[in-house]
Each structure stands twice: as structure tokens, then as C-alpha cells.
Design an enzyme around this catalytic site. Structure first.
Site, PDB file in Angstrom:
ATOM      1  N   ASP A  45       0.855  -1.210  -0.034  1.00 26.67           N
ATOM      2  CA  ASP A  45       0.131  -0.150   0.143  1.00 26.67           C
ATOM      3  C   ASP A  45       0.767   1.291  -0.118  1.00 26.67           C
ATOM      4  O   ASP A  45       2.035   1.261   0.342  1.00 26.67           O
ATOM      5  CB  ASP A  45      -0.994  -0.093   1.087  1.00 26.67           C
ATOM      6  N   ASN A  77      -7.112  -2.556  14.784  1.00 20.59           N
ATOM      7  CA  ASN A  77      -8.539  -2.983  14.408  1.00 20.59           C
ATOM      8  C   ASN A  77      -8.655  -4.412  13.407  1.00 20.59           C
ATOM      9  O   ASN A  77      -9.570  -4.498  12.816  1.00 20.59           O
ATOM     10  CB  ASN A  77      -9.421  -1.737  13.651  1.00 20.59           C
ATOM     11  N   HIS A  82      -6.834  -4.672  10.547  1.00 22.92           N
ATOM     12  CA  HIS A  82      -6.787  -4.453   9.177  1.00 22.92           C
ATOM     13  C   HIS A  82      -5.505  -5.034   8.528  1.00 22.92           C
ATOM     14  O   HIS A  82      -4.503  -5.195   9.588  1.00 22.92           O
ATOM     15  CB  HIS A  82      -6.965  -2.914   8.754  1.00 22.92           C
ATOM     16  N   GLU A  89      -9.682  -1.749   5.771  1.00 20.77           N
ATOM     17  CA  GLU A  89     -10.267  -1.442   7.087  1.00 20.77           C
ATOM     18  C   GLU A  89     -11.456  -2.594   7.207  1.00 20.77           C
ATOM     19  O   GLU A  89     -12.017  -3.051   6.364  1.00 20.77           O
ATOM     20  CB  GLU A  89     -10.855  -0.113   6.976  1.00 20.77           C
TER      21      GLU A  89
END
Ligand code: GLP
Length: 241
Positions: A67, A136, A138, A143
Site C-alpha cells: 500500500d 482493528n 486491518h 479496514e
């Protein structure tokens, strides 16, 4: 999934570097999927050591990074392009043309995402994908709520991720709110996956990834379906298991 628990971050970094190095030894023209964040910093440091000992060469290795922040130039110190040069590429004999990272400054984002997927296909897929995990759950910048079928795309970062990554910027306002990320499907296409997690902050995410329900709400939980995943964690990240 194969779970390996090691004592601490140092041991984790060495072990991860050994796994990457053995991939390069077995297949010198390996396609490595690479990750950023603080977790793999030690892994890259150890990998550079192995390279300096003359045990491996990156001369035929192809890299595909997960990314890049949308809006950041390659030379911006917070960009993942910069991170990768700083921690790995500047220290090994990889060829520039074999390095692939999404262009955070792409004007036509859809074309950039298609270009990226075409590269992954053209090189015959990723042999070994290195992953970190967000608090979280990810992976890459996928996400909670992302479709498992997604390929490389533009994502909106959650508040949680912006806050967690703010430590790399002078203020949370400076953290980009979007990123171009390989999708869950692009990640799941890798032949092998090595996921790293260190520290108690990651314990909740690690627990849900390994023991929880497979759900887009915990993107890493999809890895339970992959045929060849090593989850390498230290005692802190394993503390809820
Ligand atoms: C970012 C990256 C992820 C990384 C995550 C965790 O969001 N896009 O690839 O896994 O941060 O980072 P850290 O290792 O710093 O906790």
C-alpha cells in the site's frame, strides 16, 4: 494457520528474516509482497544483515508493496516509498525496476489500481506475502467492512488507523485520510503468507484473527481460509490466546 510464538520482538524479527531469506535461497527470482509499519522494521534490519553476510542476493527478487498513502509523493519522508528505501532497498542489490509500490500521486487512481493488479498477474503472483496487522484487524489498508473480493483500490482510512499511525507524523491532521491498498483478494492470492504481530496492543486483533468468526469486520480473519499462513507473534501479541 500455523502459529509460532516467540519470546520478544528481537526473536520475532530474526525468525521472520530467516523465513524471507529461505524463500530467496529456494527461489532467487521470488516475488515478495512487502509490508510497512513499525512491526517489520526489525525484520528488514535482520534481512540486511543476512544480505551483508553474503548469504542472499536480491538481484533477481521482485517486490510488490501492499500500500501507499494517497496524496504523498515518493520522496515524502512519510511515504511508504521512502520507508522501504530507508529500511531495505537502499541497503541491498535489488534492481529499481523490480520494485513496485502504488503511486500515491496517481491522477487516475482507477488506472493506477488496474496497473498494479496487472503487475501482480504479470509476475506470476506473489510467492510470499509479509503482513502486519492493525489494532482493528486491518491488513494492508483494508479496514473493517472491506469486501473480501476487493482488488487494489482507494480506501478511506478509519479514525482508529489515522490515530494509530499519527505517531509517524507531527500531528494527526497530517496523516493522509486515504490510501491505495492491495485488496483482500490480492493478498489472498499470495502462495504463502507470513503475518507478524508484536506487543500487547495487538493481542486483541491477533485473538480475533485466529479464534474469531471469519468476517469482513475483522479483515485478518479471512486468513483462516488461506492454505499456507504462518502467524509469527511475540508473547505480548499472544497474551490473549
Ligand atoms: C499500517 C499499514 C499496515 C500495518 C499496520 C500496523 O496501517 N498499512 O500494513 O500492518 O499499519 O502497523 P504497525 O506495525 O506500525 O503497528
Amino acid at each position: 494457520m500455523h502459529l509460532e510464538i516467540v519470546k520478544d520482538y528481537e526473536t520475532l524479527s530474526k525468525r521472520a528474516a530467516y523465513i524471507l531469506a529461505s524463500q530467496i535461497i529456494l527461489k532467487p527470482a521470488s516475488v515478495l509482497g512487502l509490508a510497512t509499519g513499525s512491526t517489520p522494521v526489525g525484520t528488514y534490519r535482520e534481512l540486511v544483515k543476512i544480505y551483508n553476510e553474503g548469504l542472499i542476493s536480491f538481484s533477481r527478487v521482485i517486490t510488490i508493496n501492499l500500500d501507499e498513502y494517497y496524496g504523498l509523493d515518493k520522496d515524502d519522508e512519510q511515504s511508504y516509498h521512502y520507508f522501504m528505501r530507508e529500511h531495505l532497498f537502499n541497503h541491498v542489490d535489488i534492481k529499481d525496476e523490480n520494485i513496485n509500490i502504488p503511486d500515491g500521486k496517481a491522477v487516475d487512481v482507477e488506472a493506477e489500481c488496474r496497473r498494479y493488479e496487472n503487475i501482480i498477474e504479470a509476475v506470476g503472483g506473489i510467492d510470499l506475502q509479509l503482513l502486519g496487522i492493525g489494532q482493528n484487524g486491518h491488513i494492508g489498508f483494508n479496514e473493517p467492512g472491506e469486501h473480501f473480493e476487493a482488488l487494489t483500490h482507494l480506501v478511506d482510512l478509519t479514525e482508529n488507523t489515522i490515530k494509530a499511525n499519527a505517531r509517524f507524523f507531527s500531528s494527526p491532521e497530517e496523516v493522509p485520510t486515504q490510501a491505495i491498498s492491495m485488496g483482500i483478494k490480492s493478498i489472498m492470492g499470495a502462495k504463502k503468507i507470513l503475518l507478524l504481530a508484536s506487543g500487547e496492543k495487538k493481542a486483541g486483533a491477533v485473538y480475533k484473527m485466529l479464534k474469531g468468526k471469519i468476517t469482513p469486520q475483522v479483515p485478518a480473519s479471512v486468513l483462516q481460509m488461506h492454505p499456507d499462513v504462518v502467524v509469527l507473534v511475540d508473547e505480548g501479541a499472544a497474551s490473549l490466546l
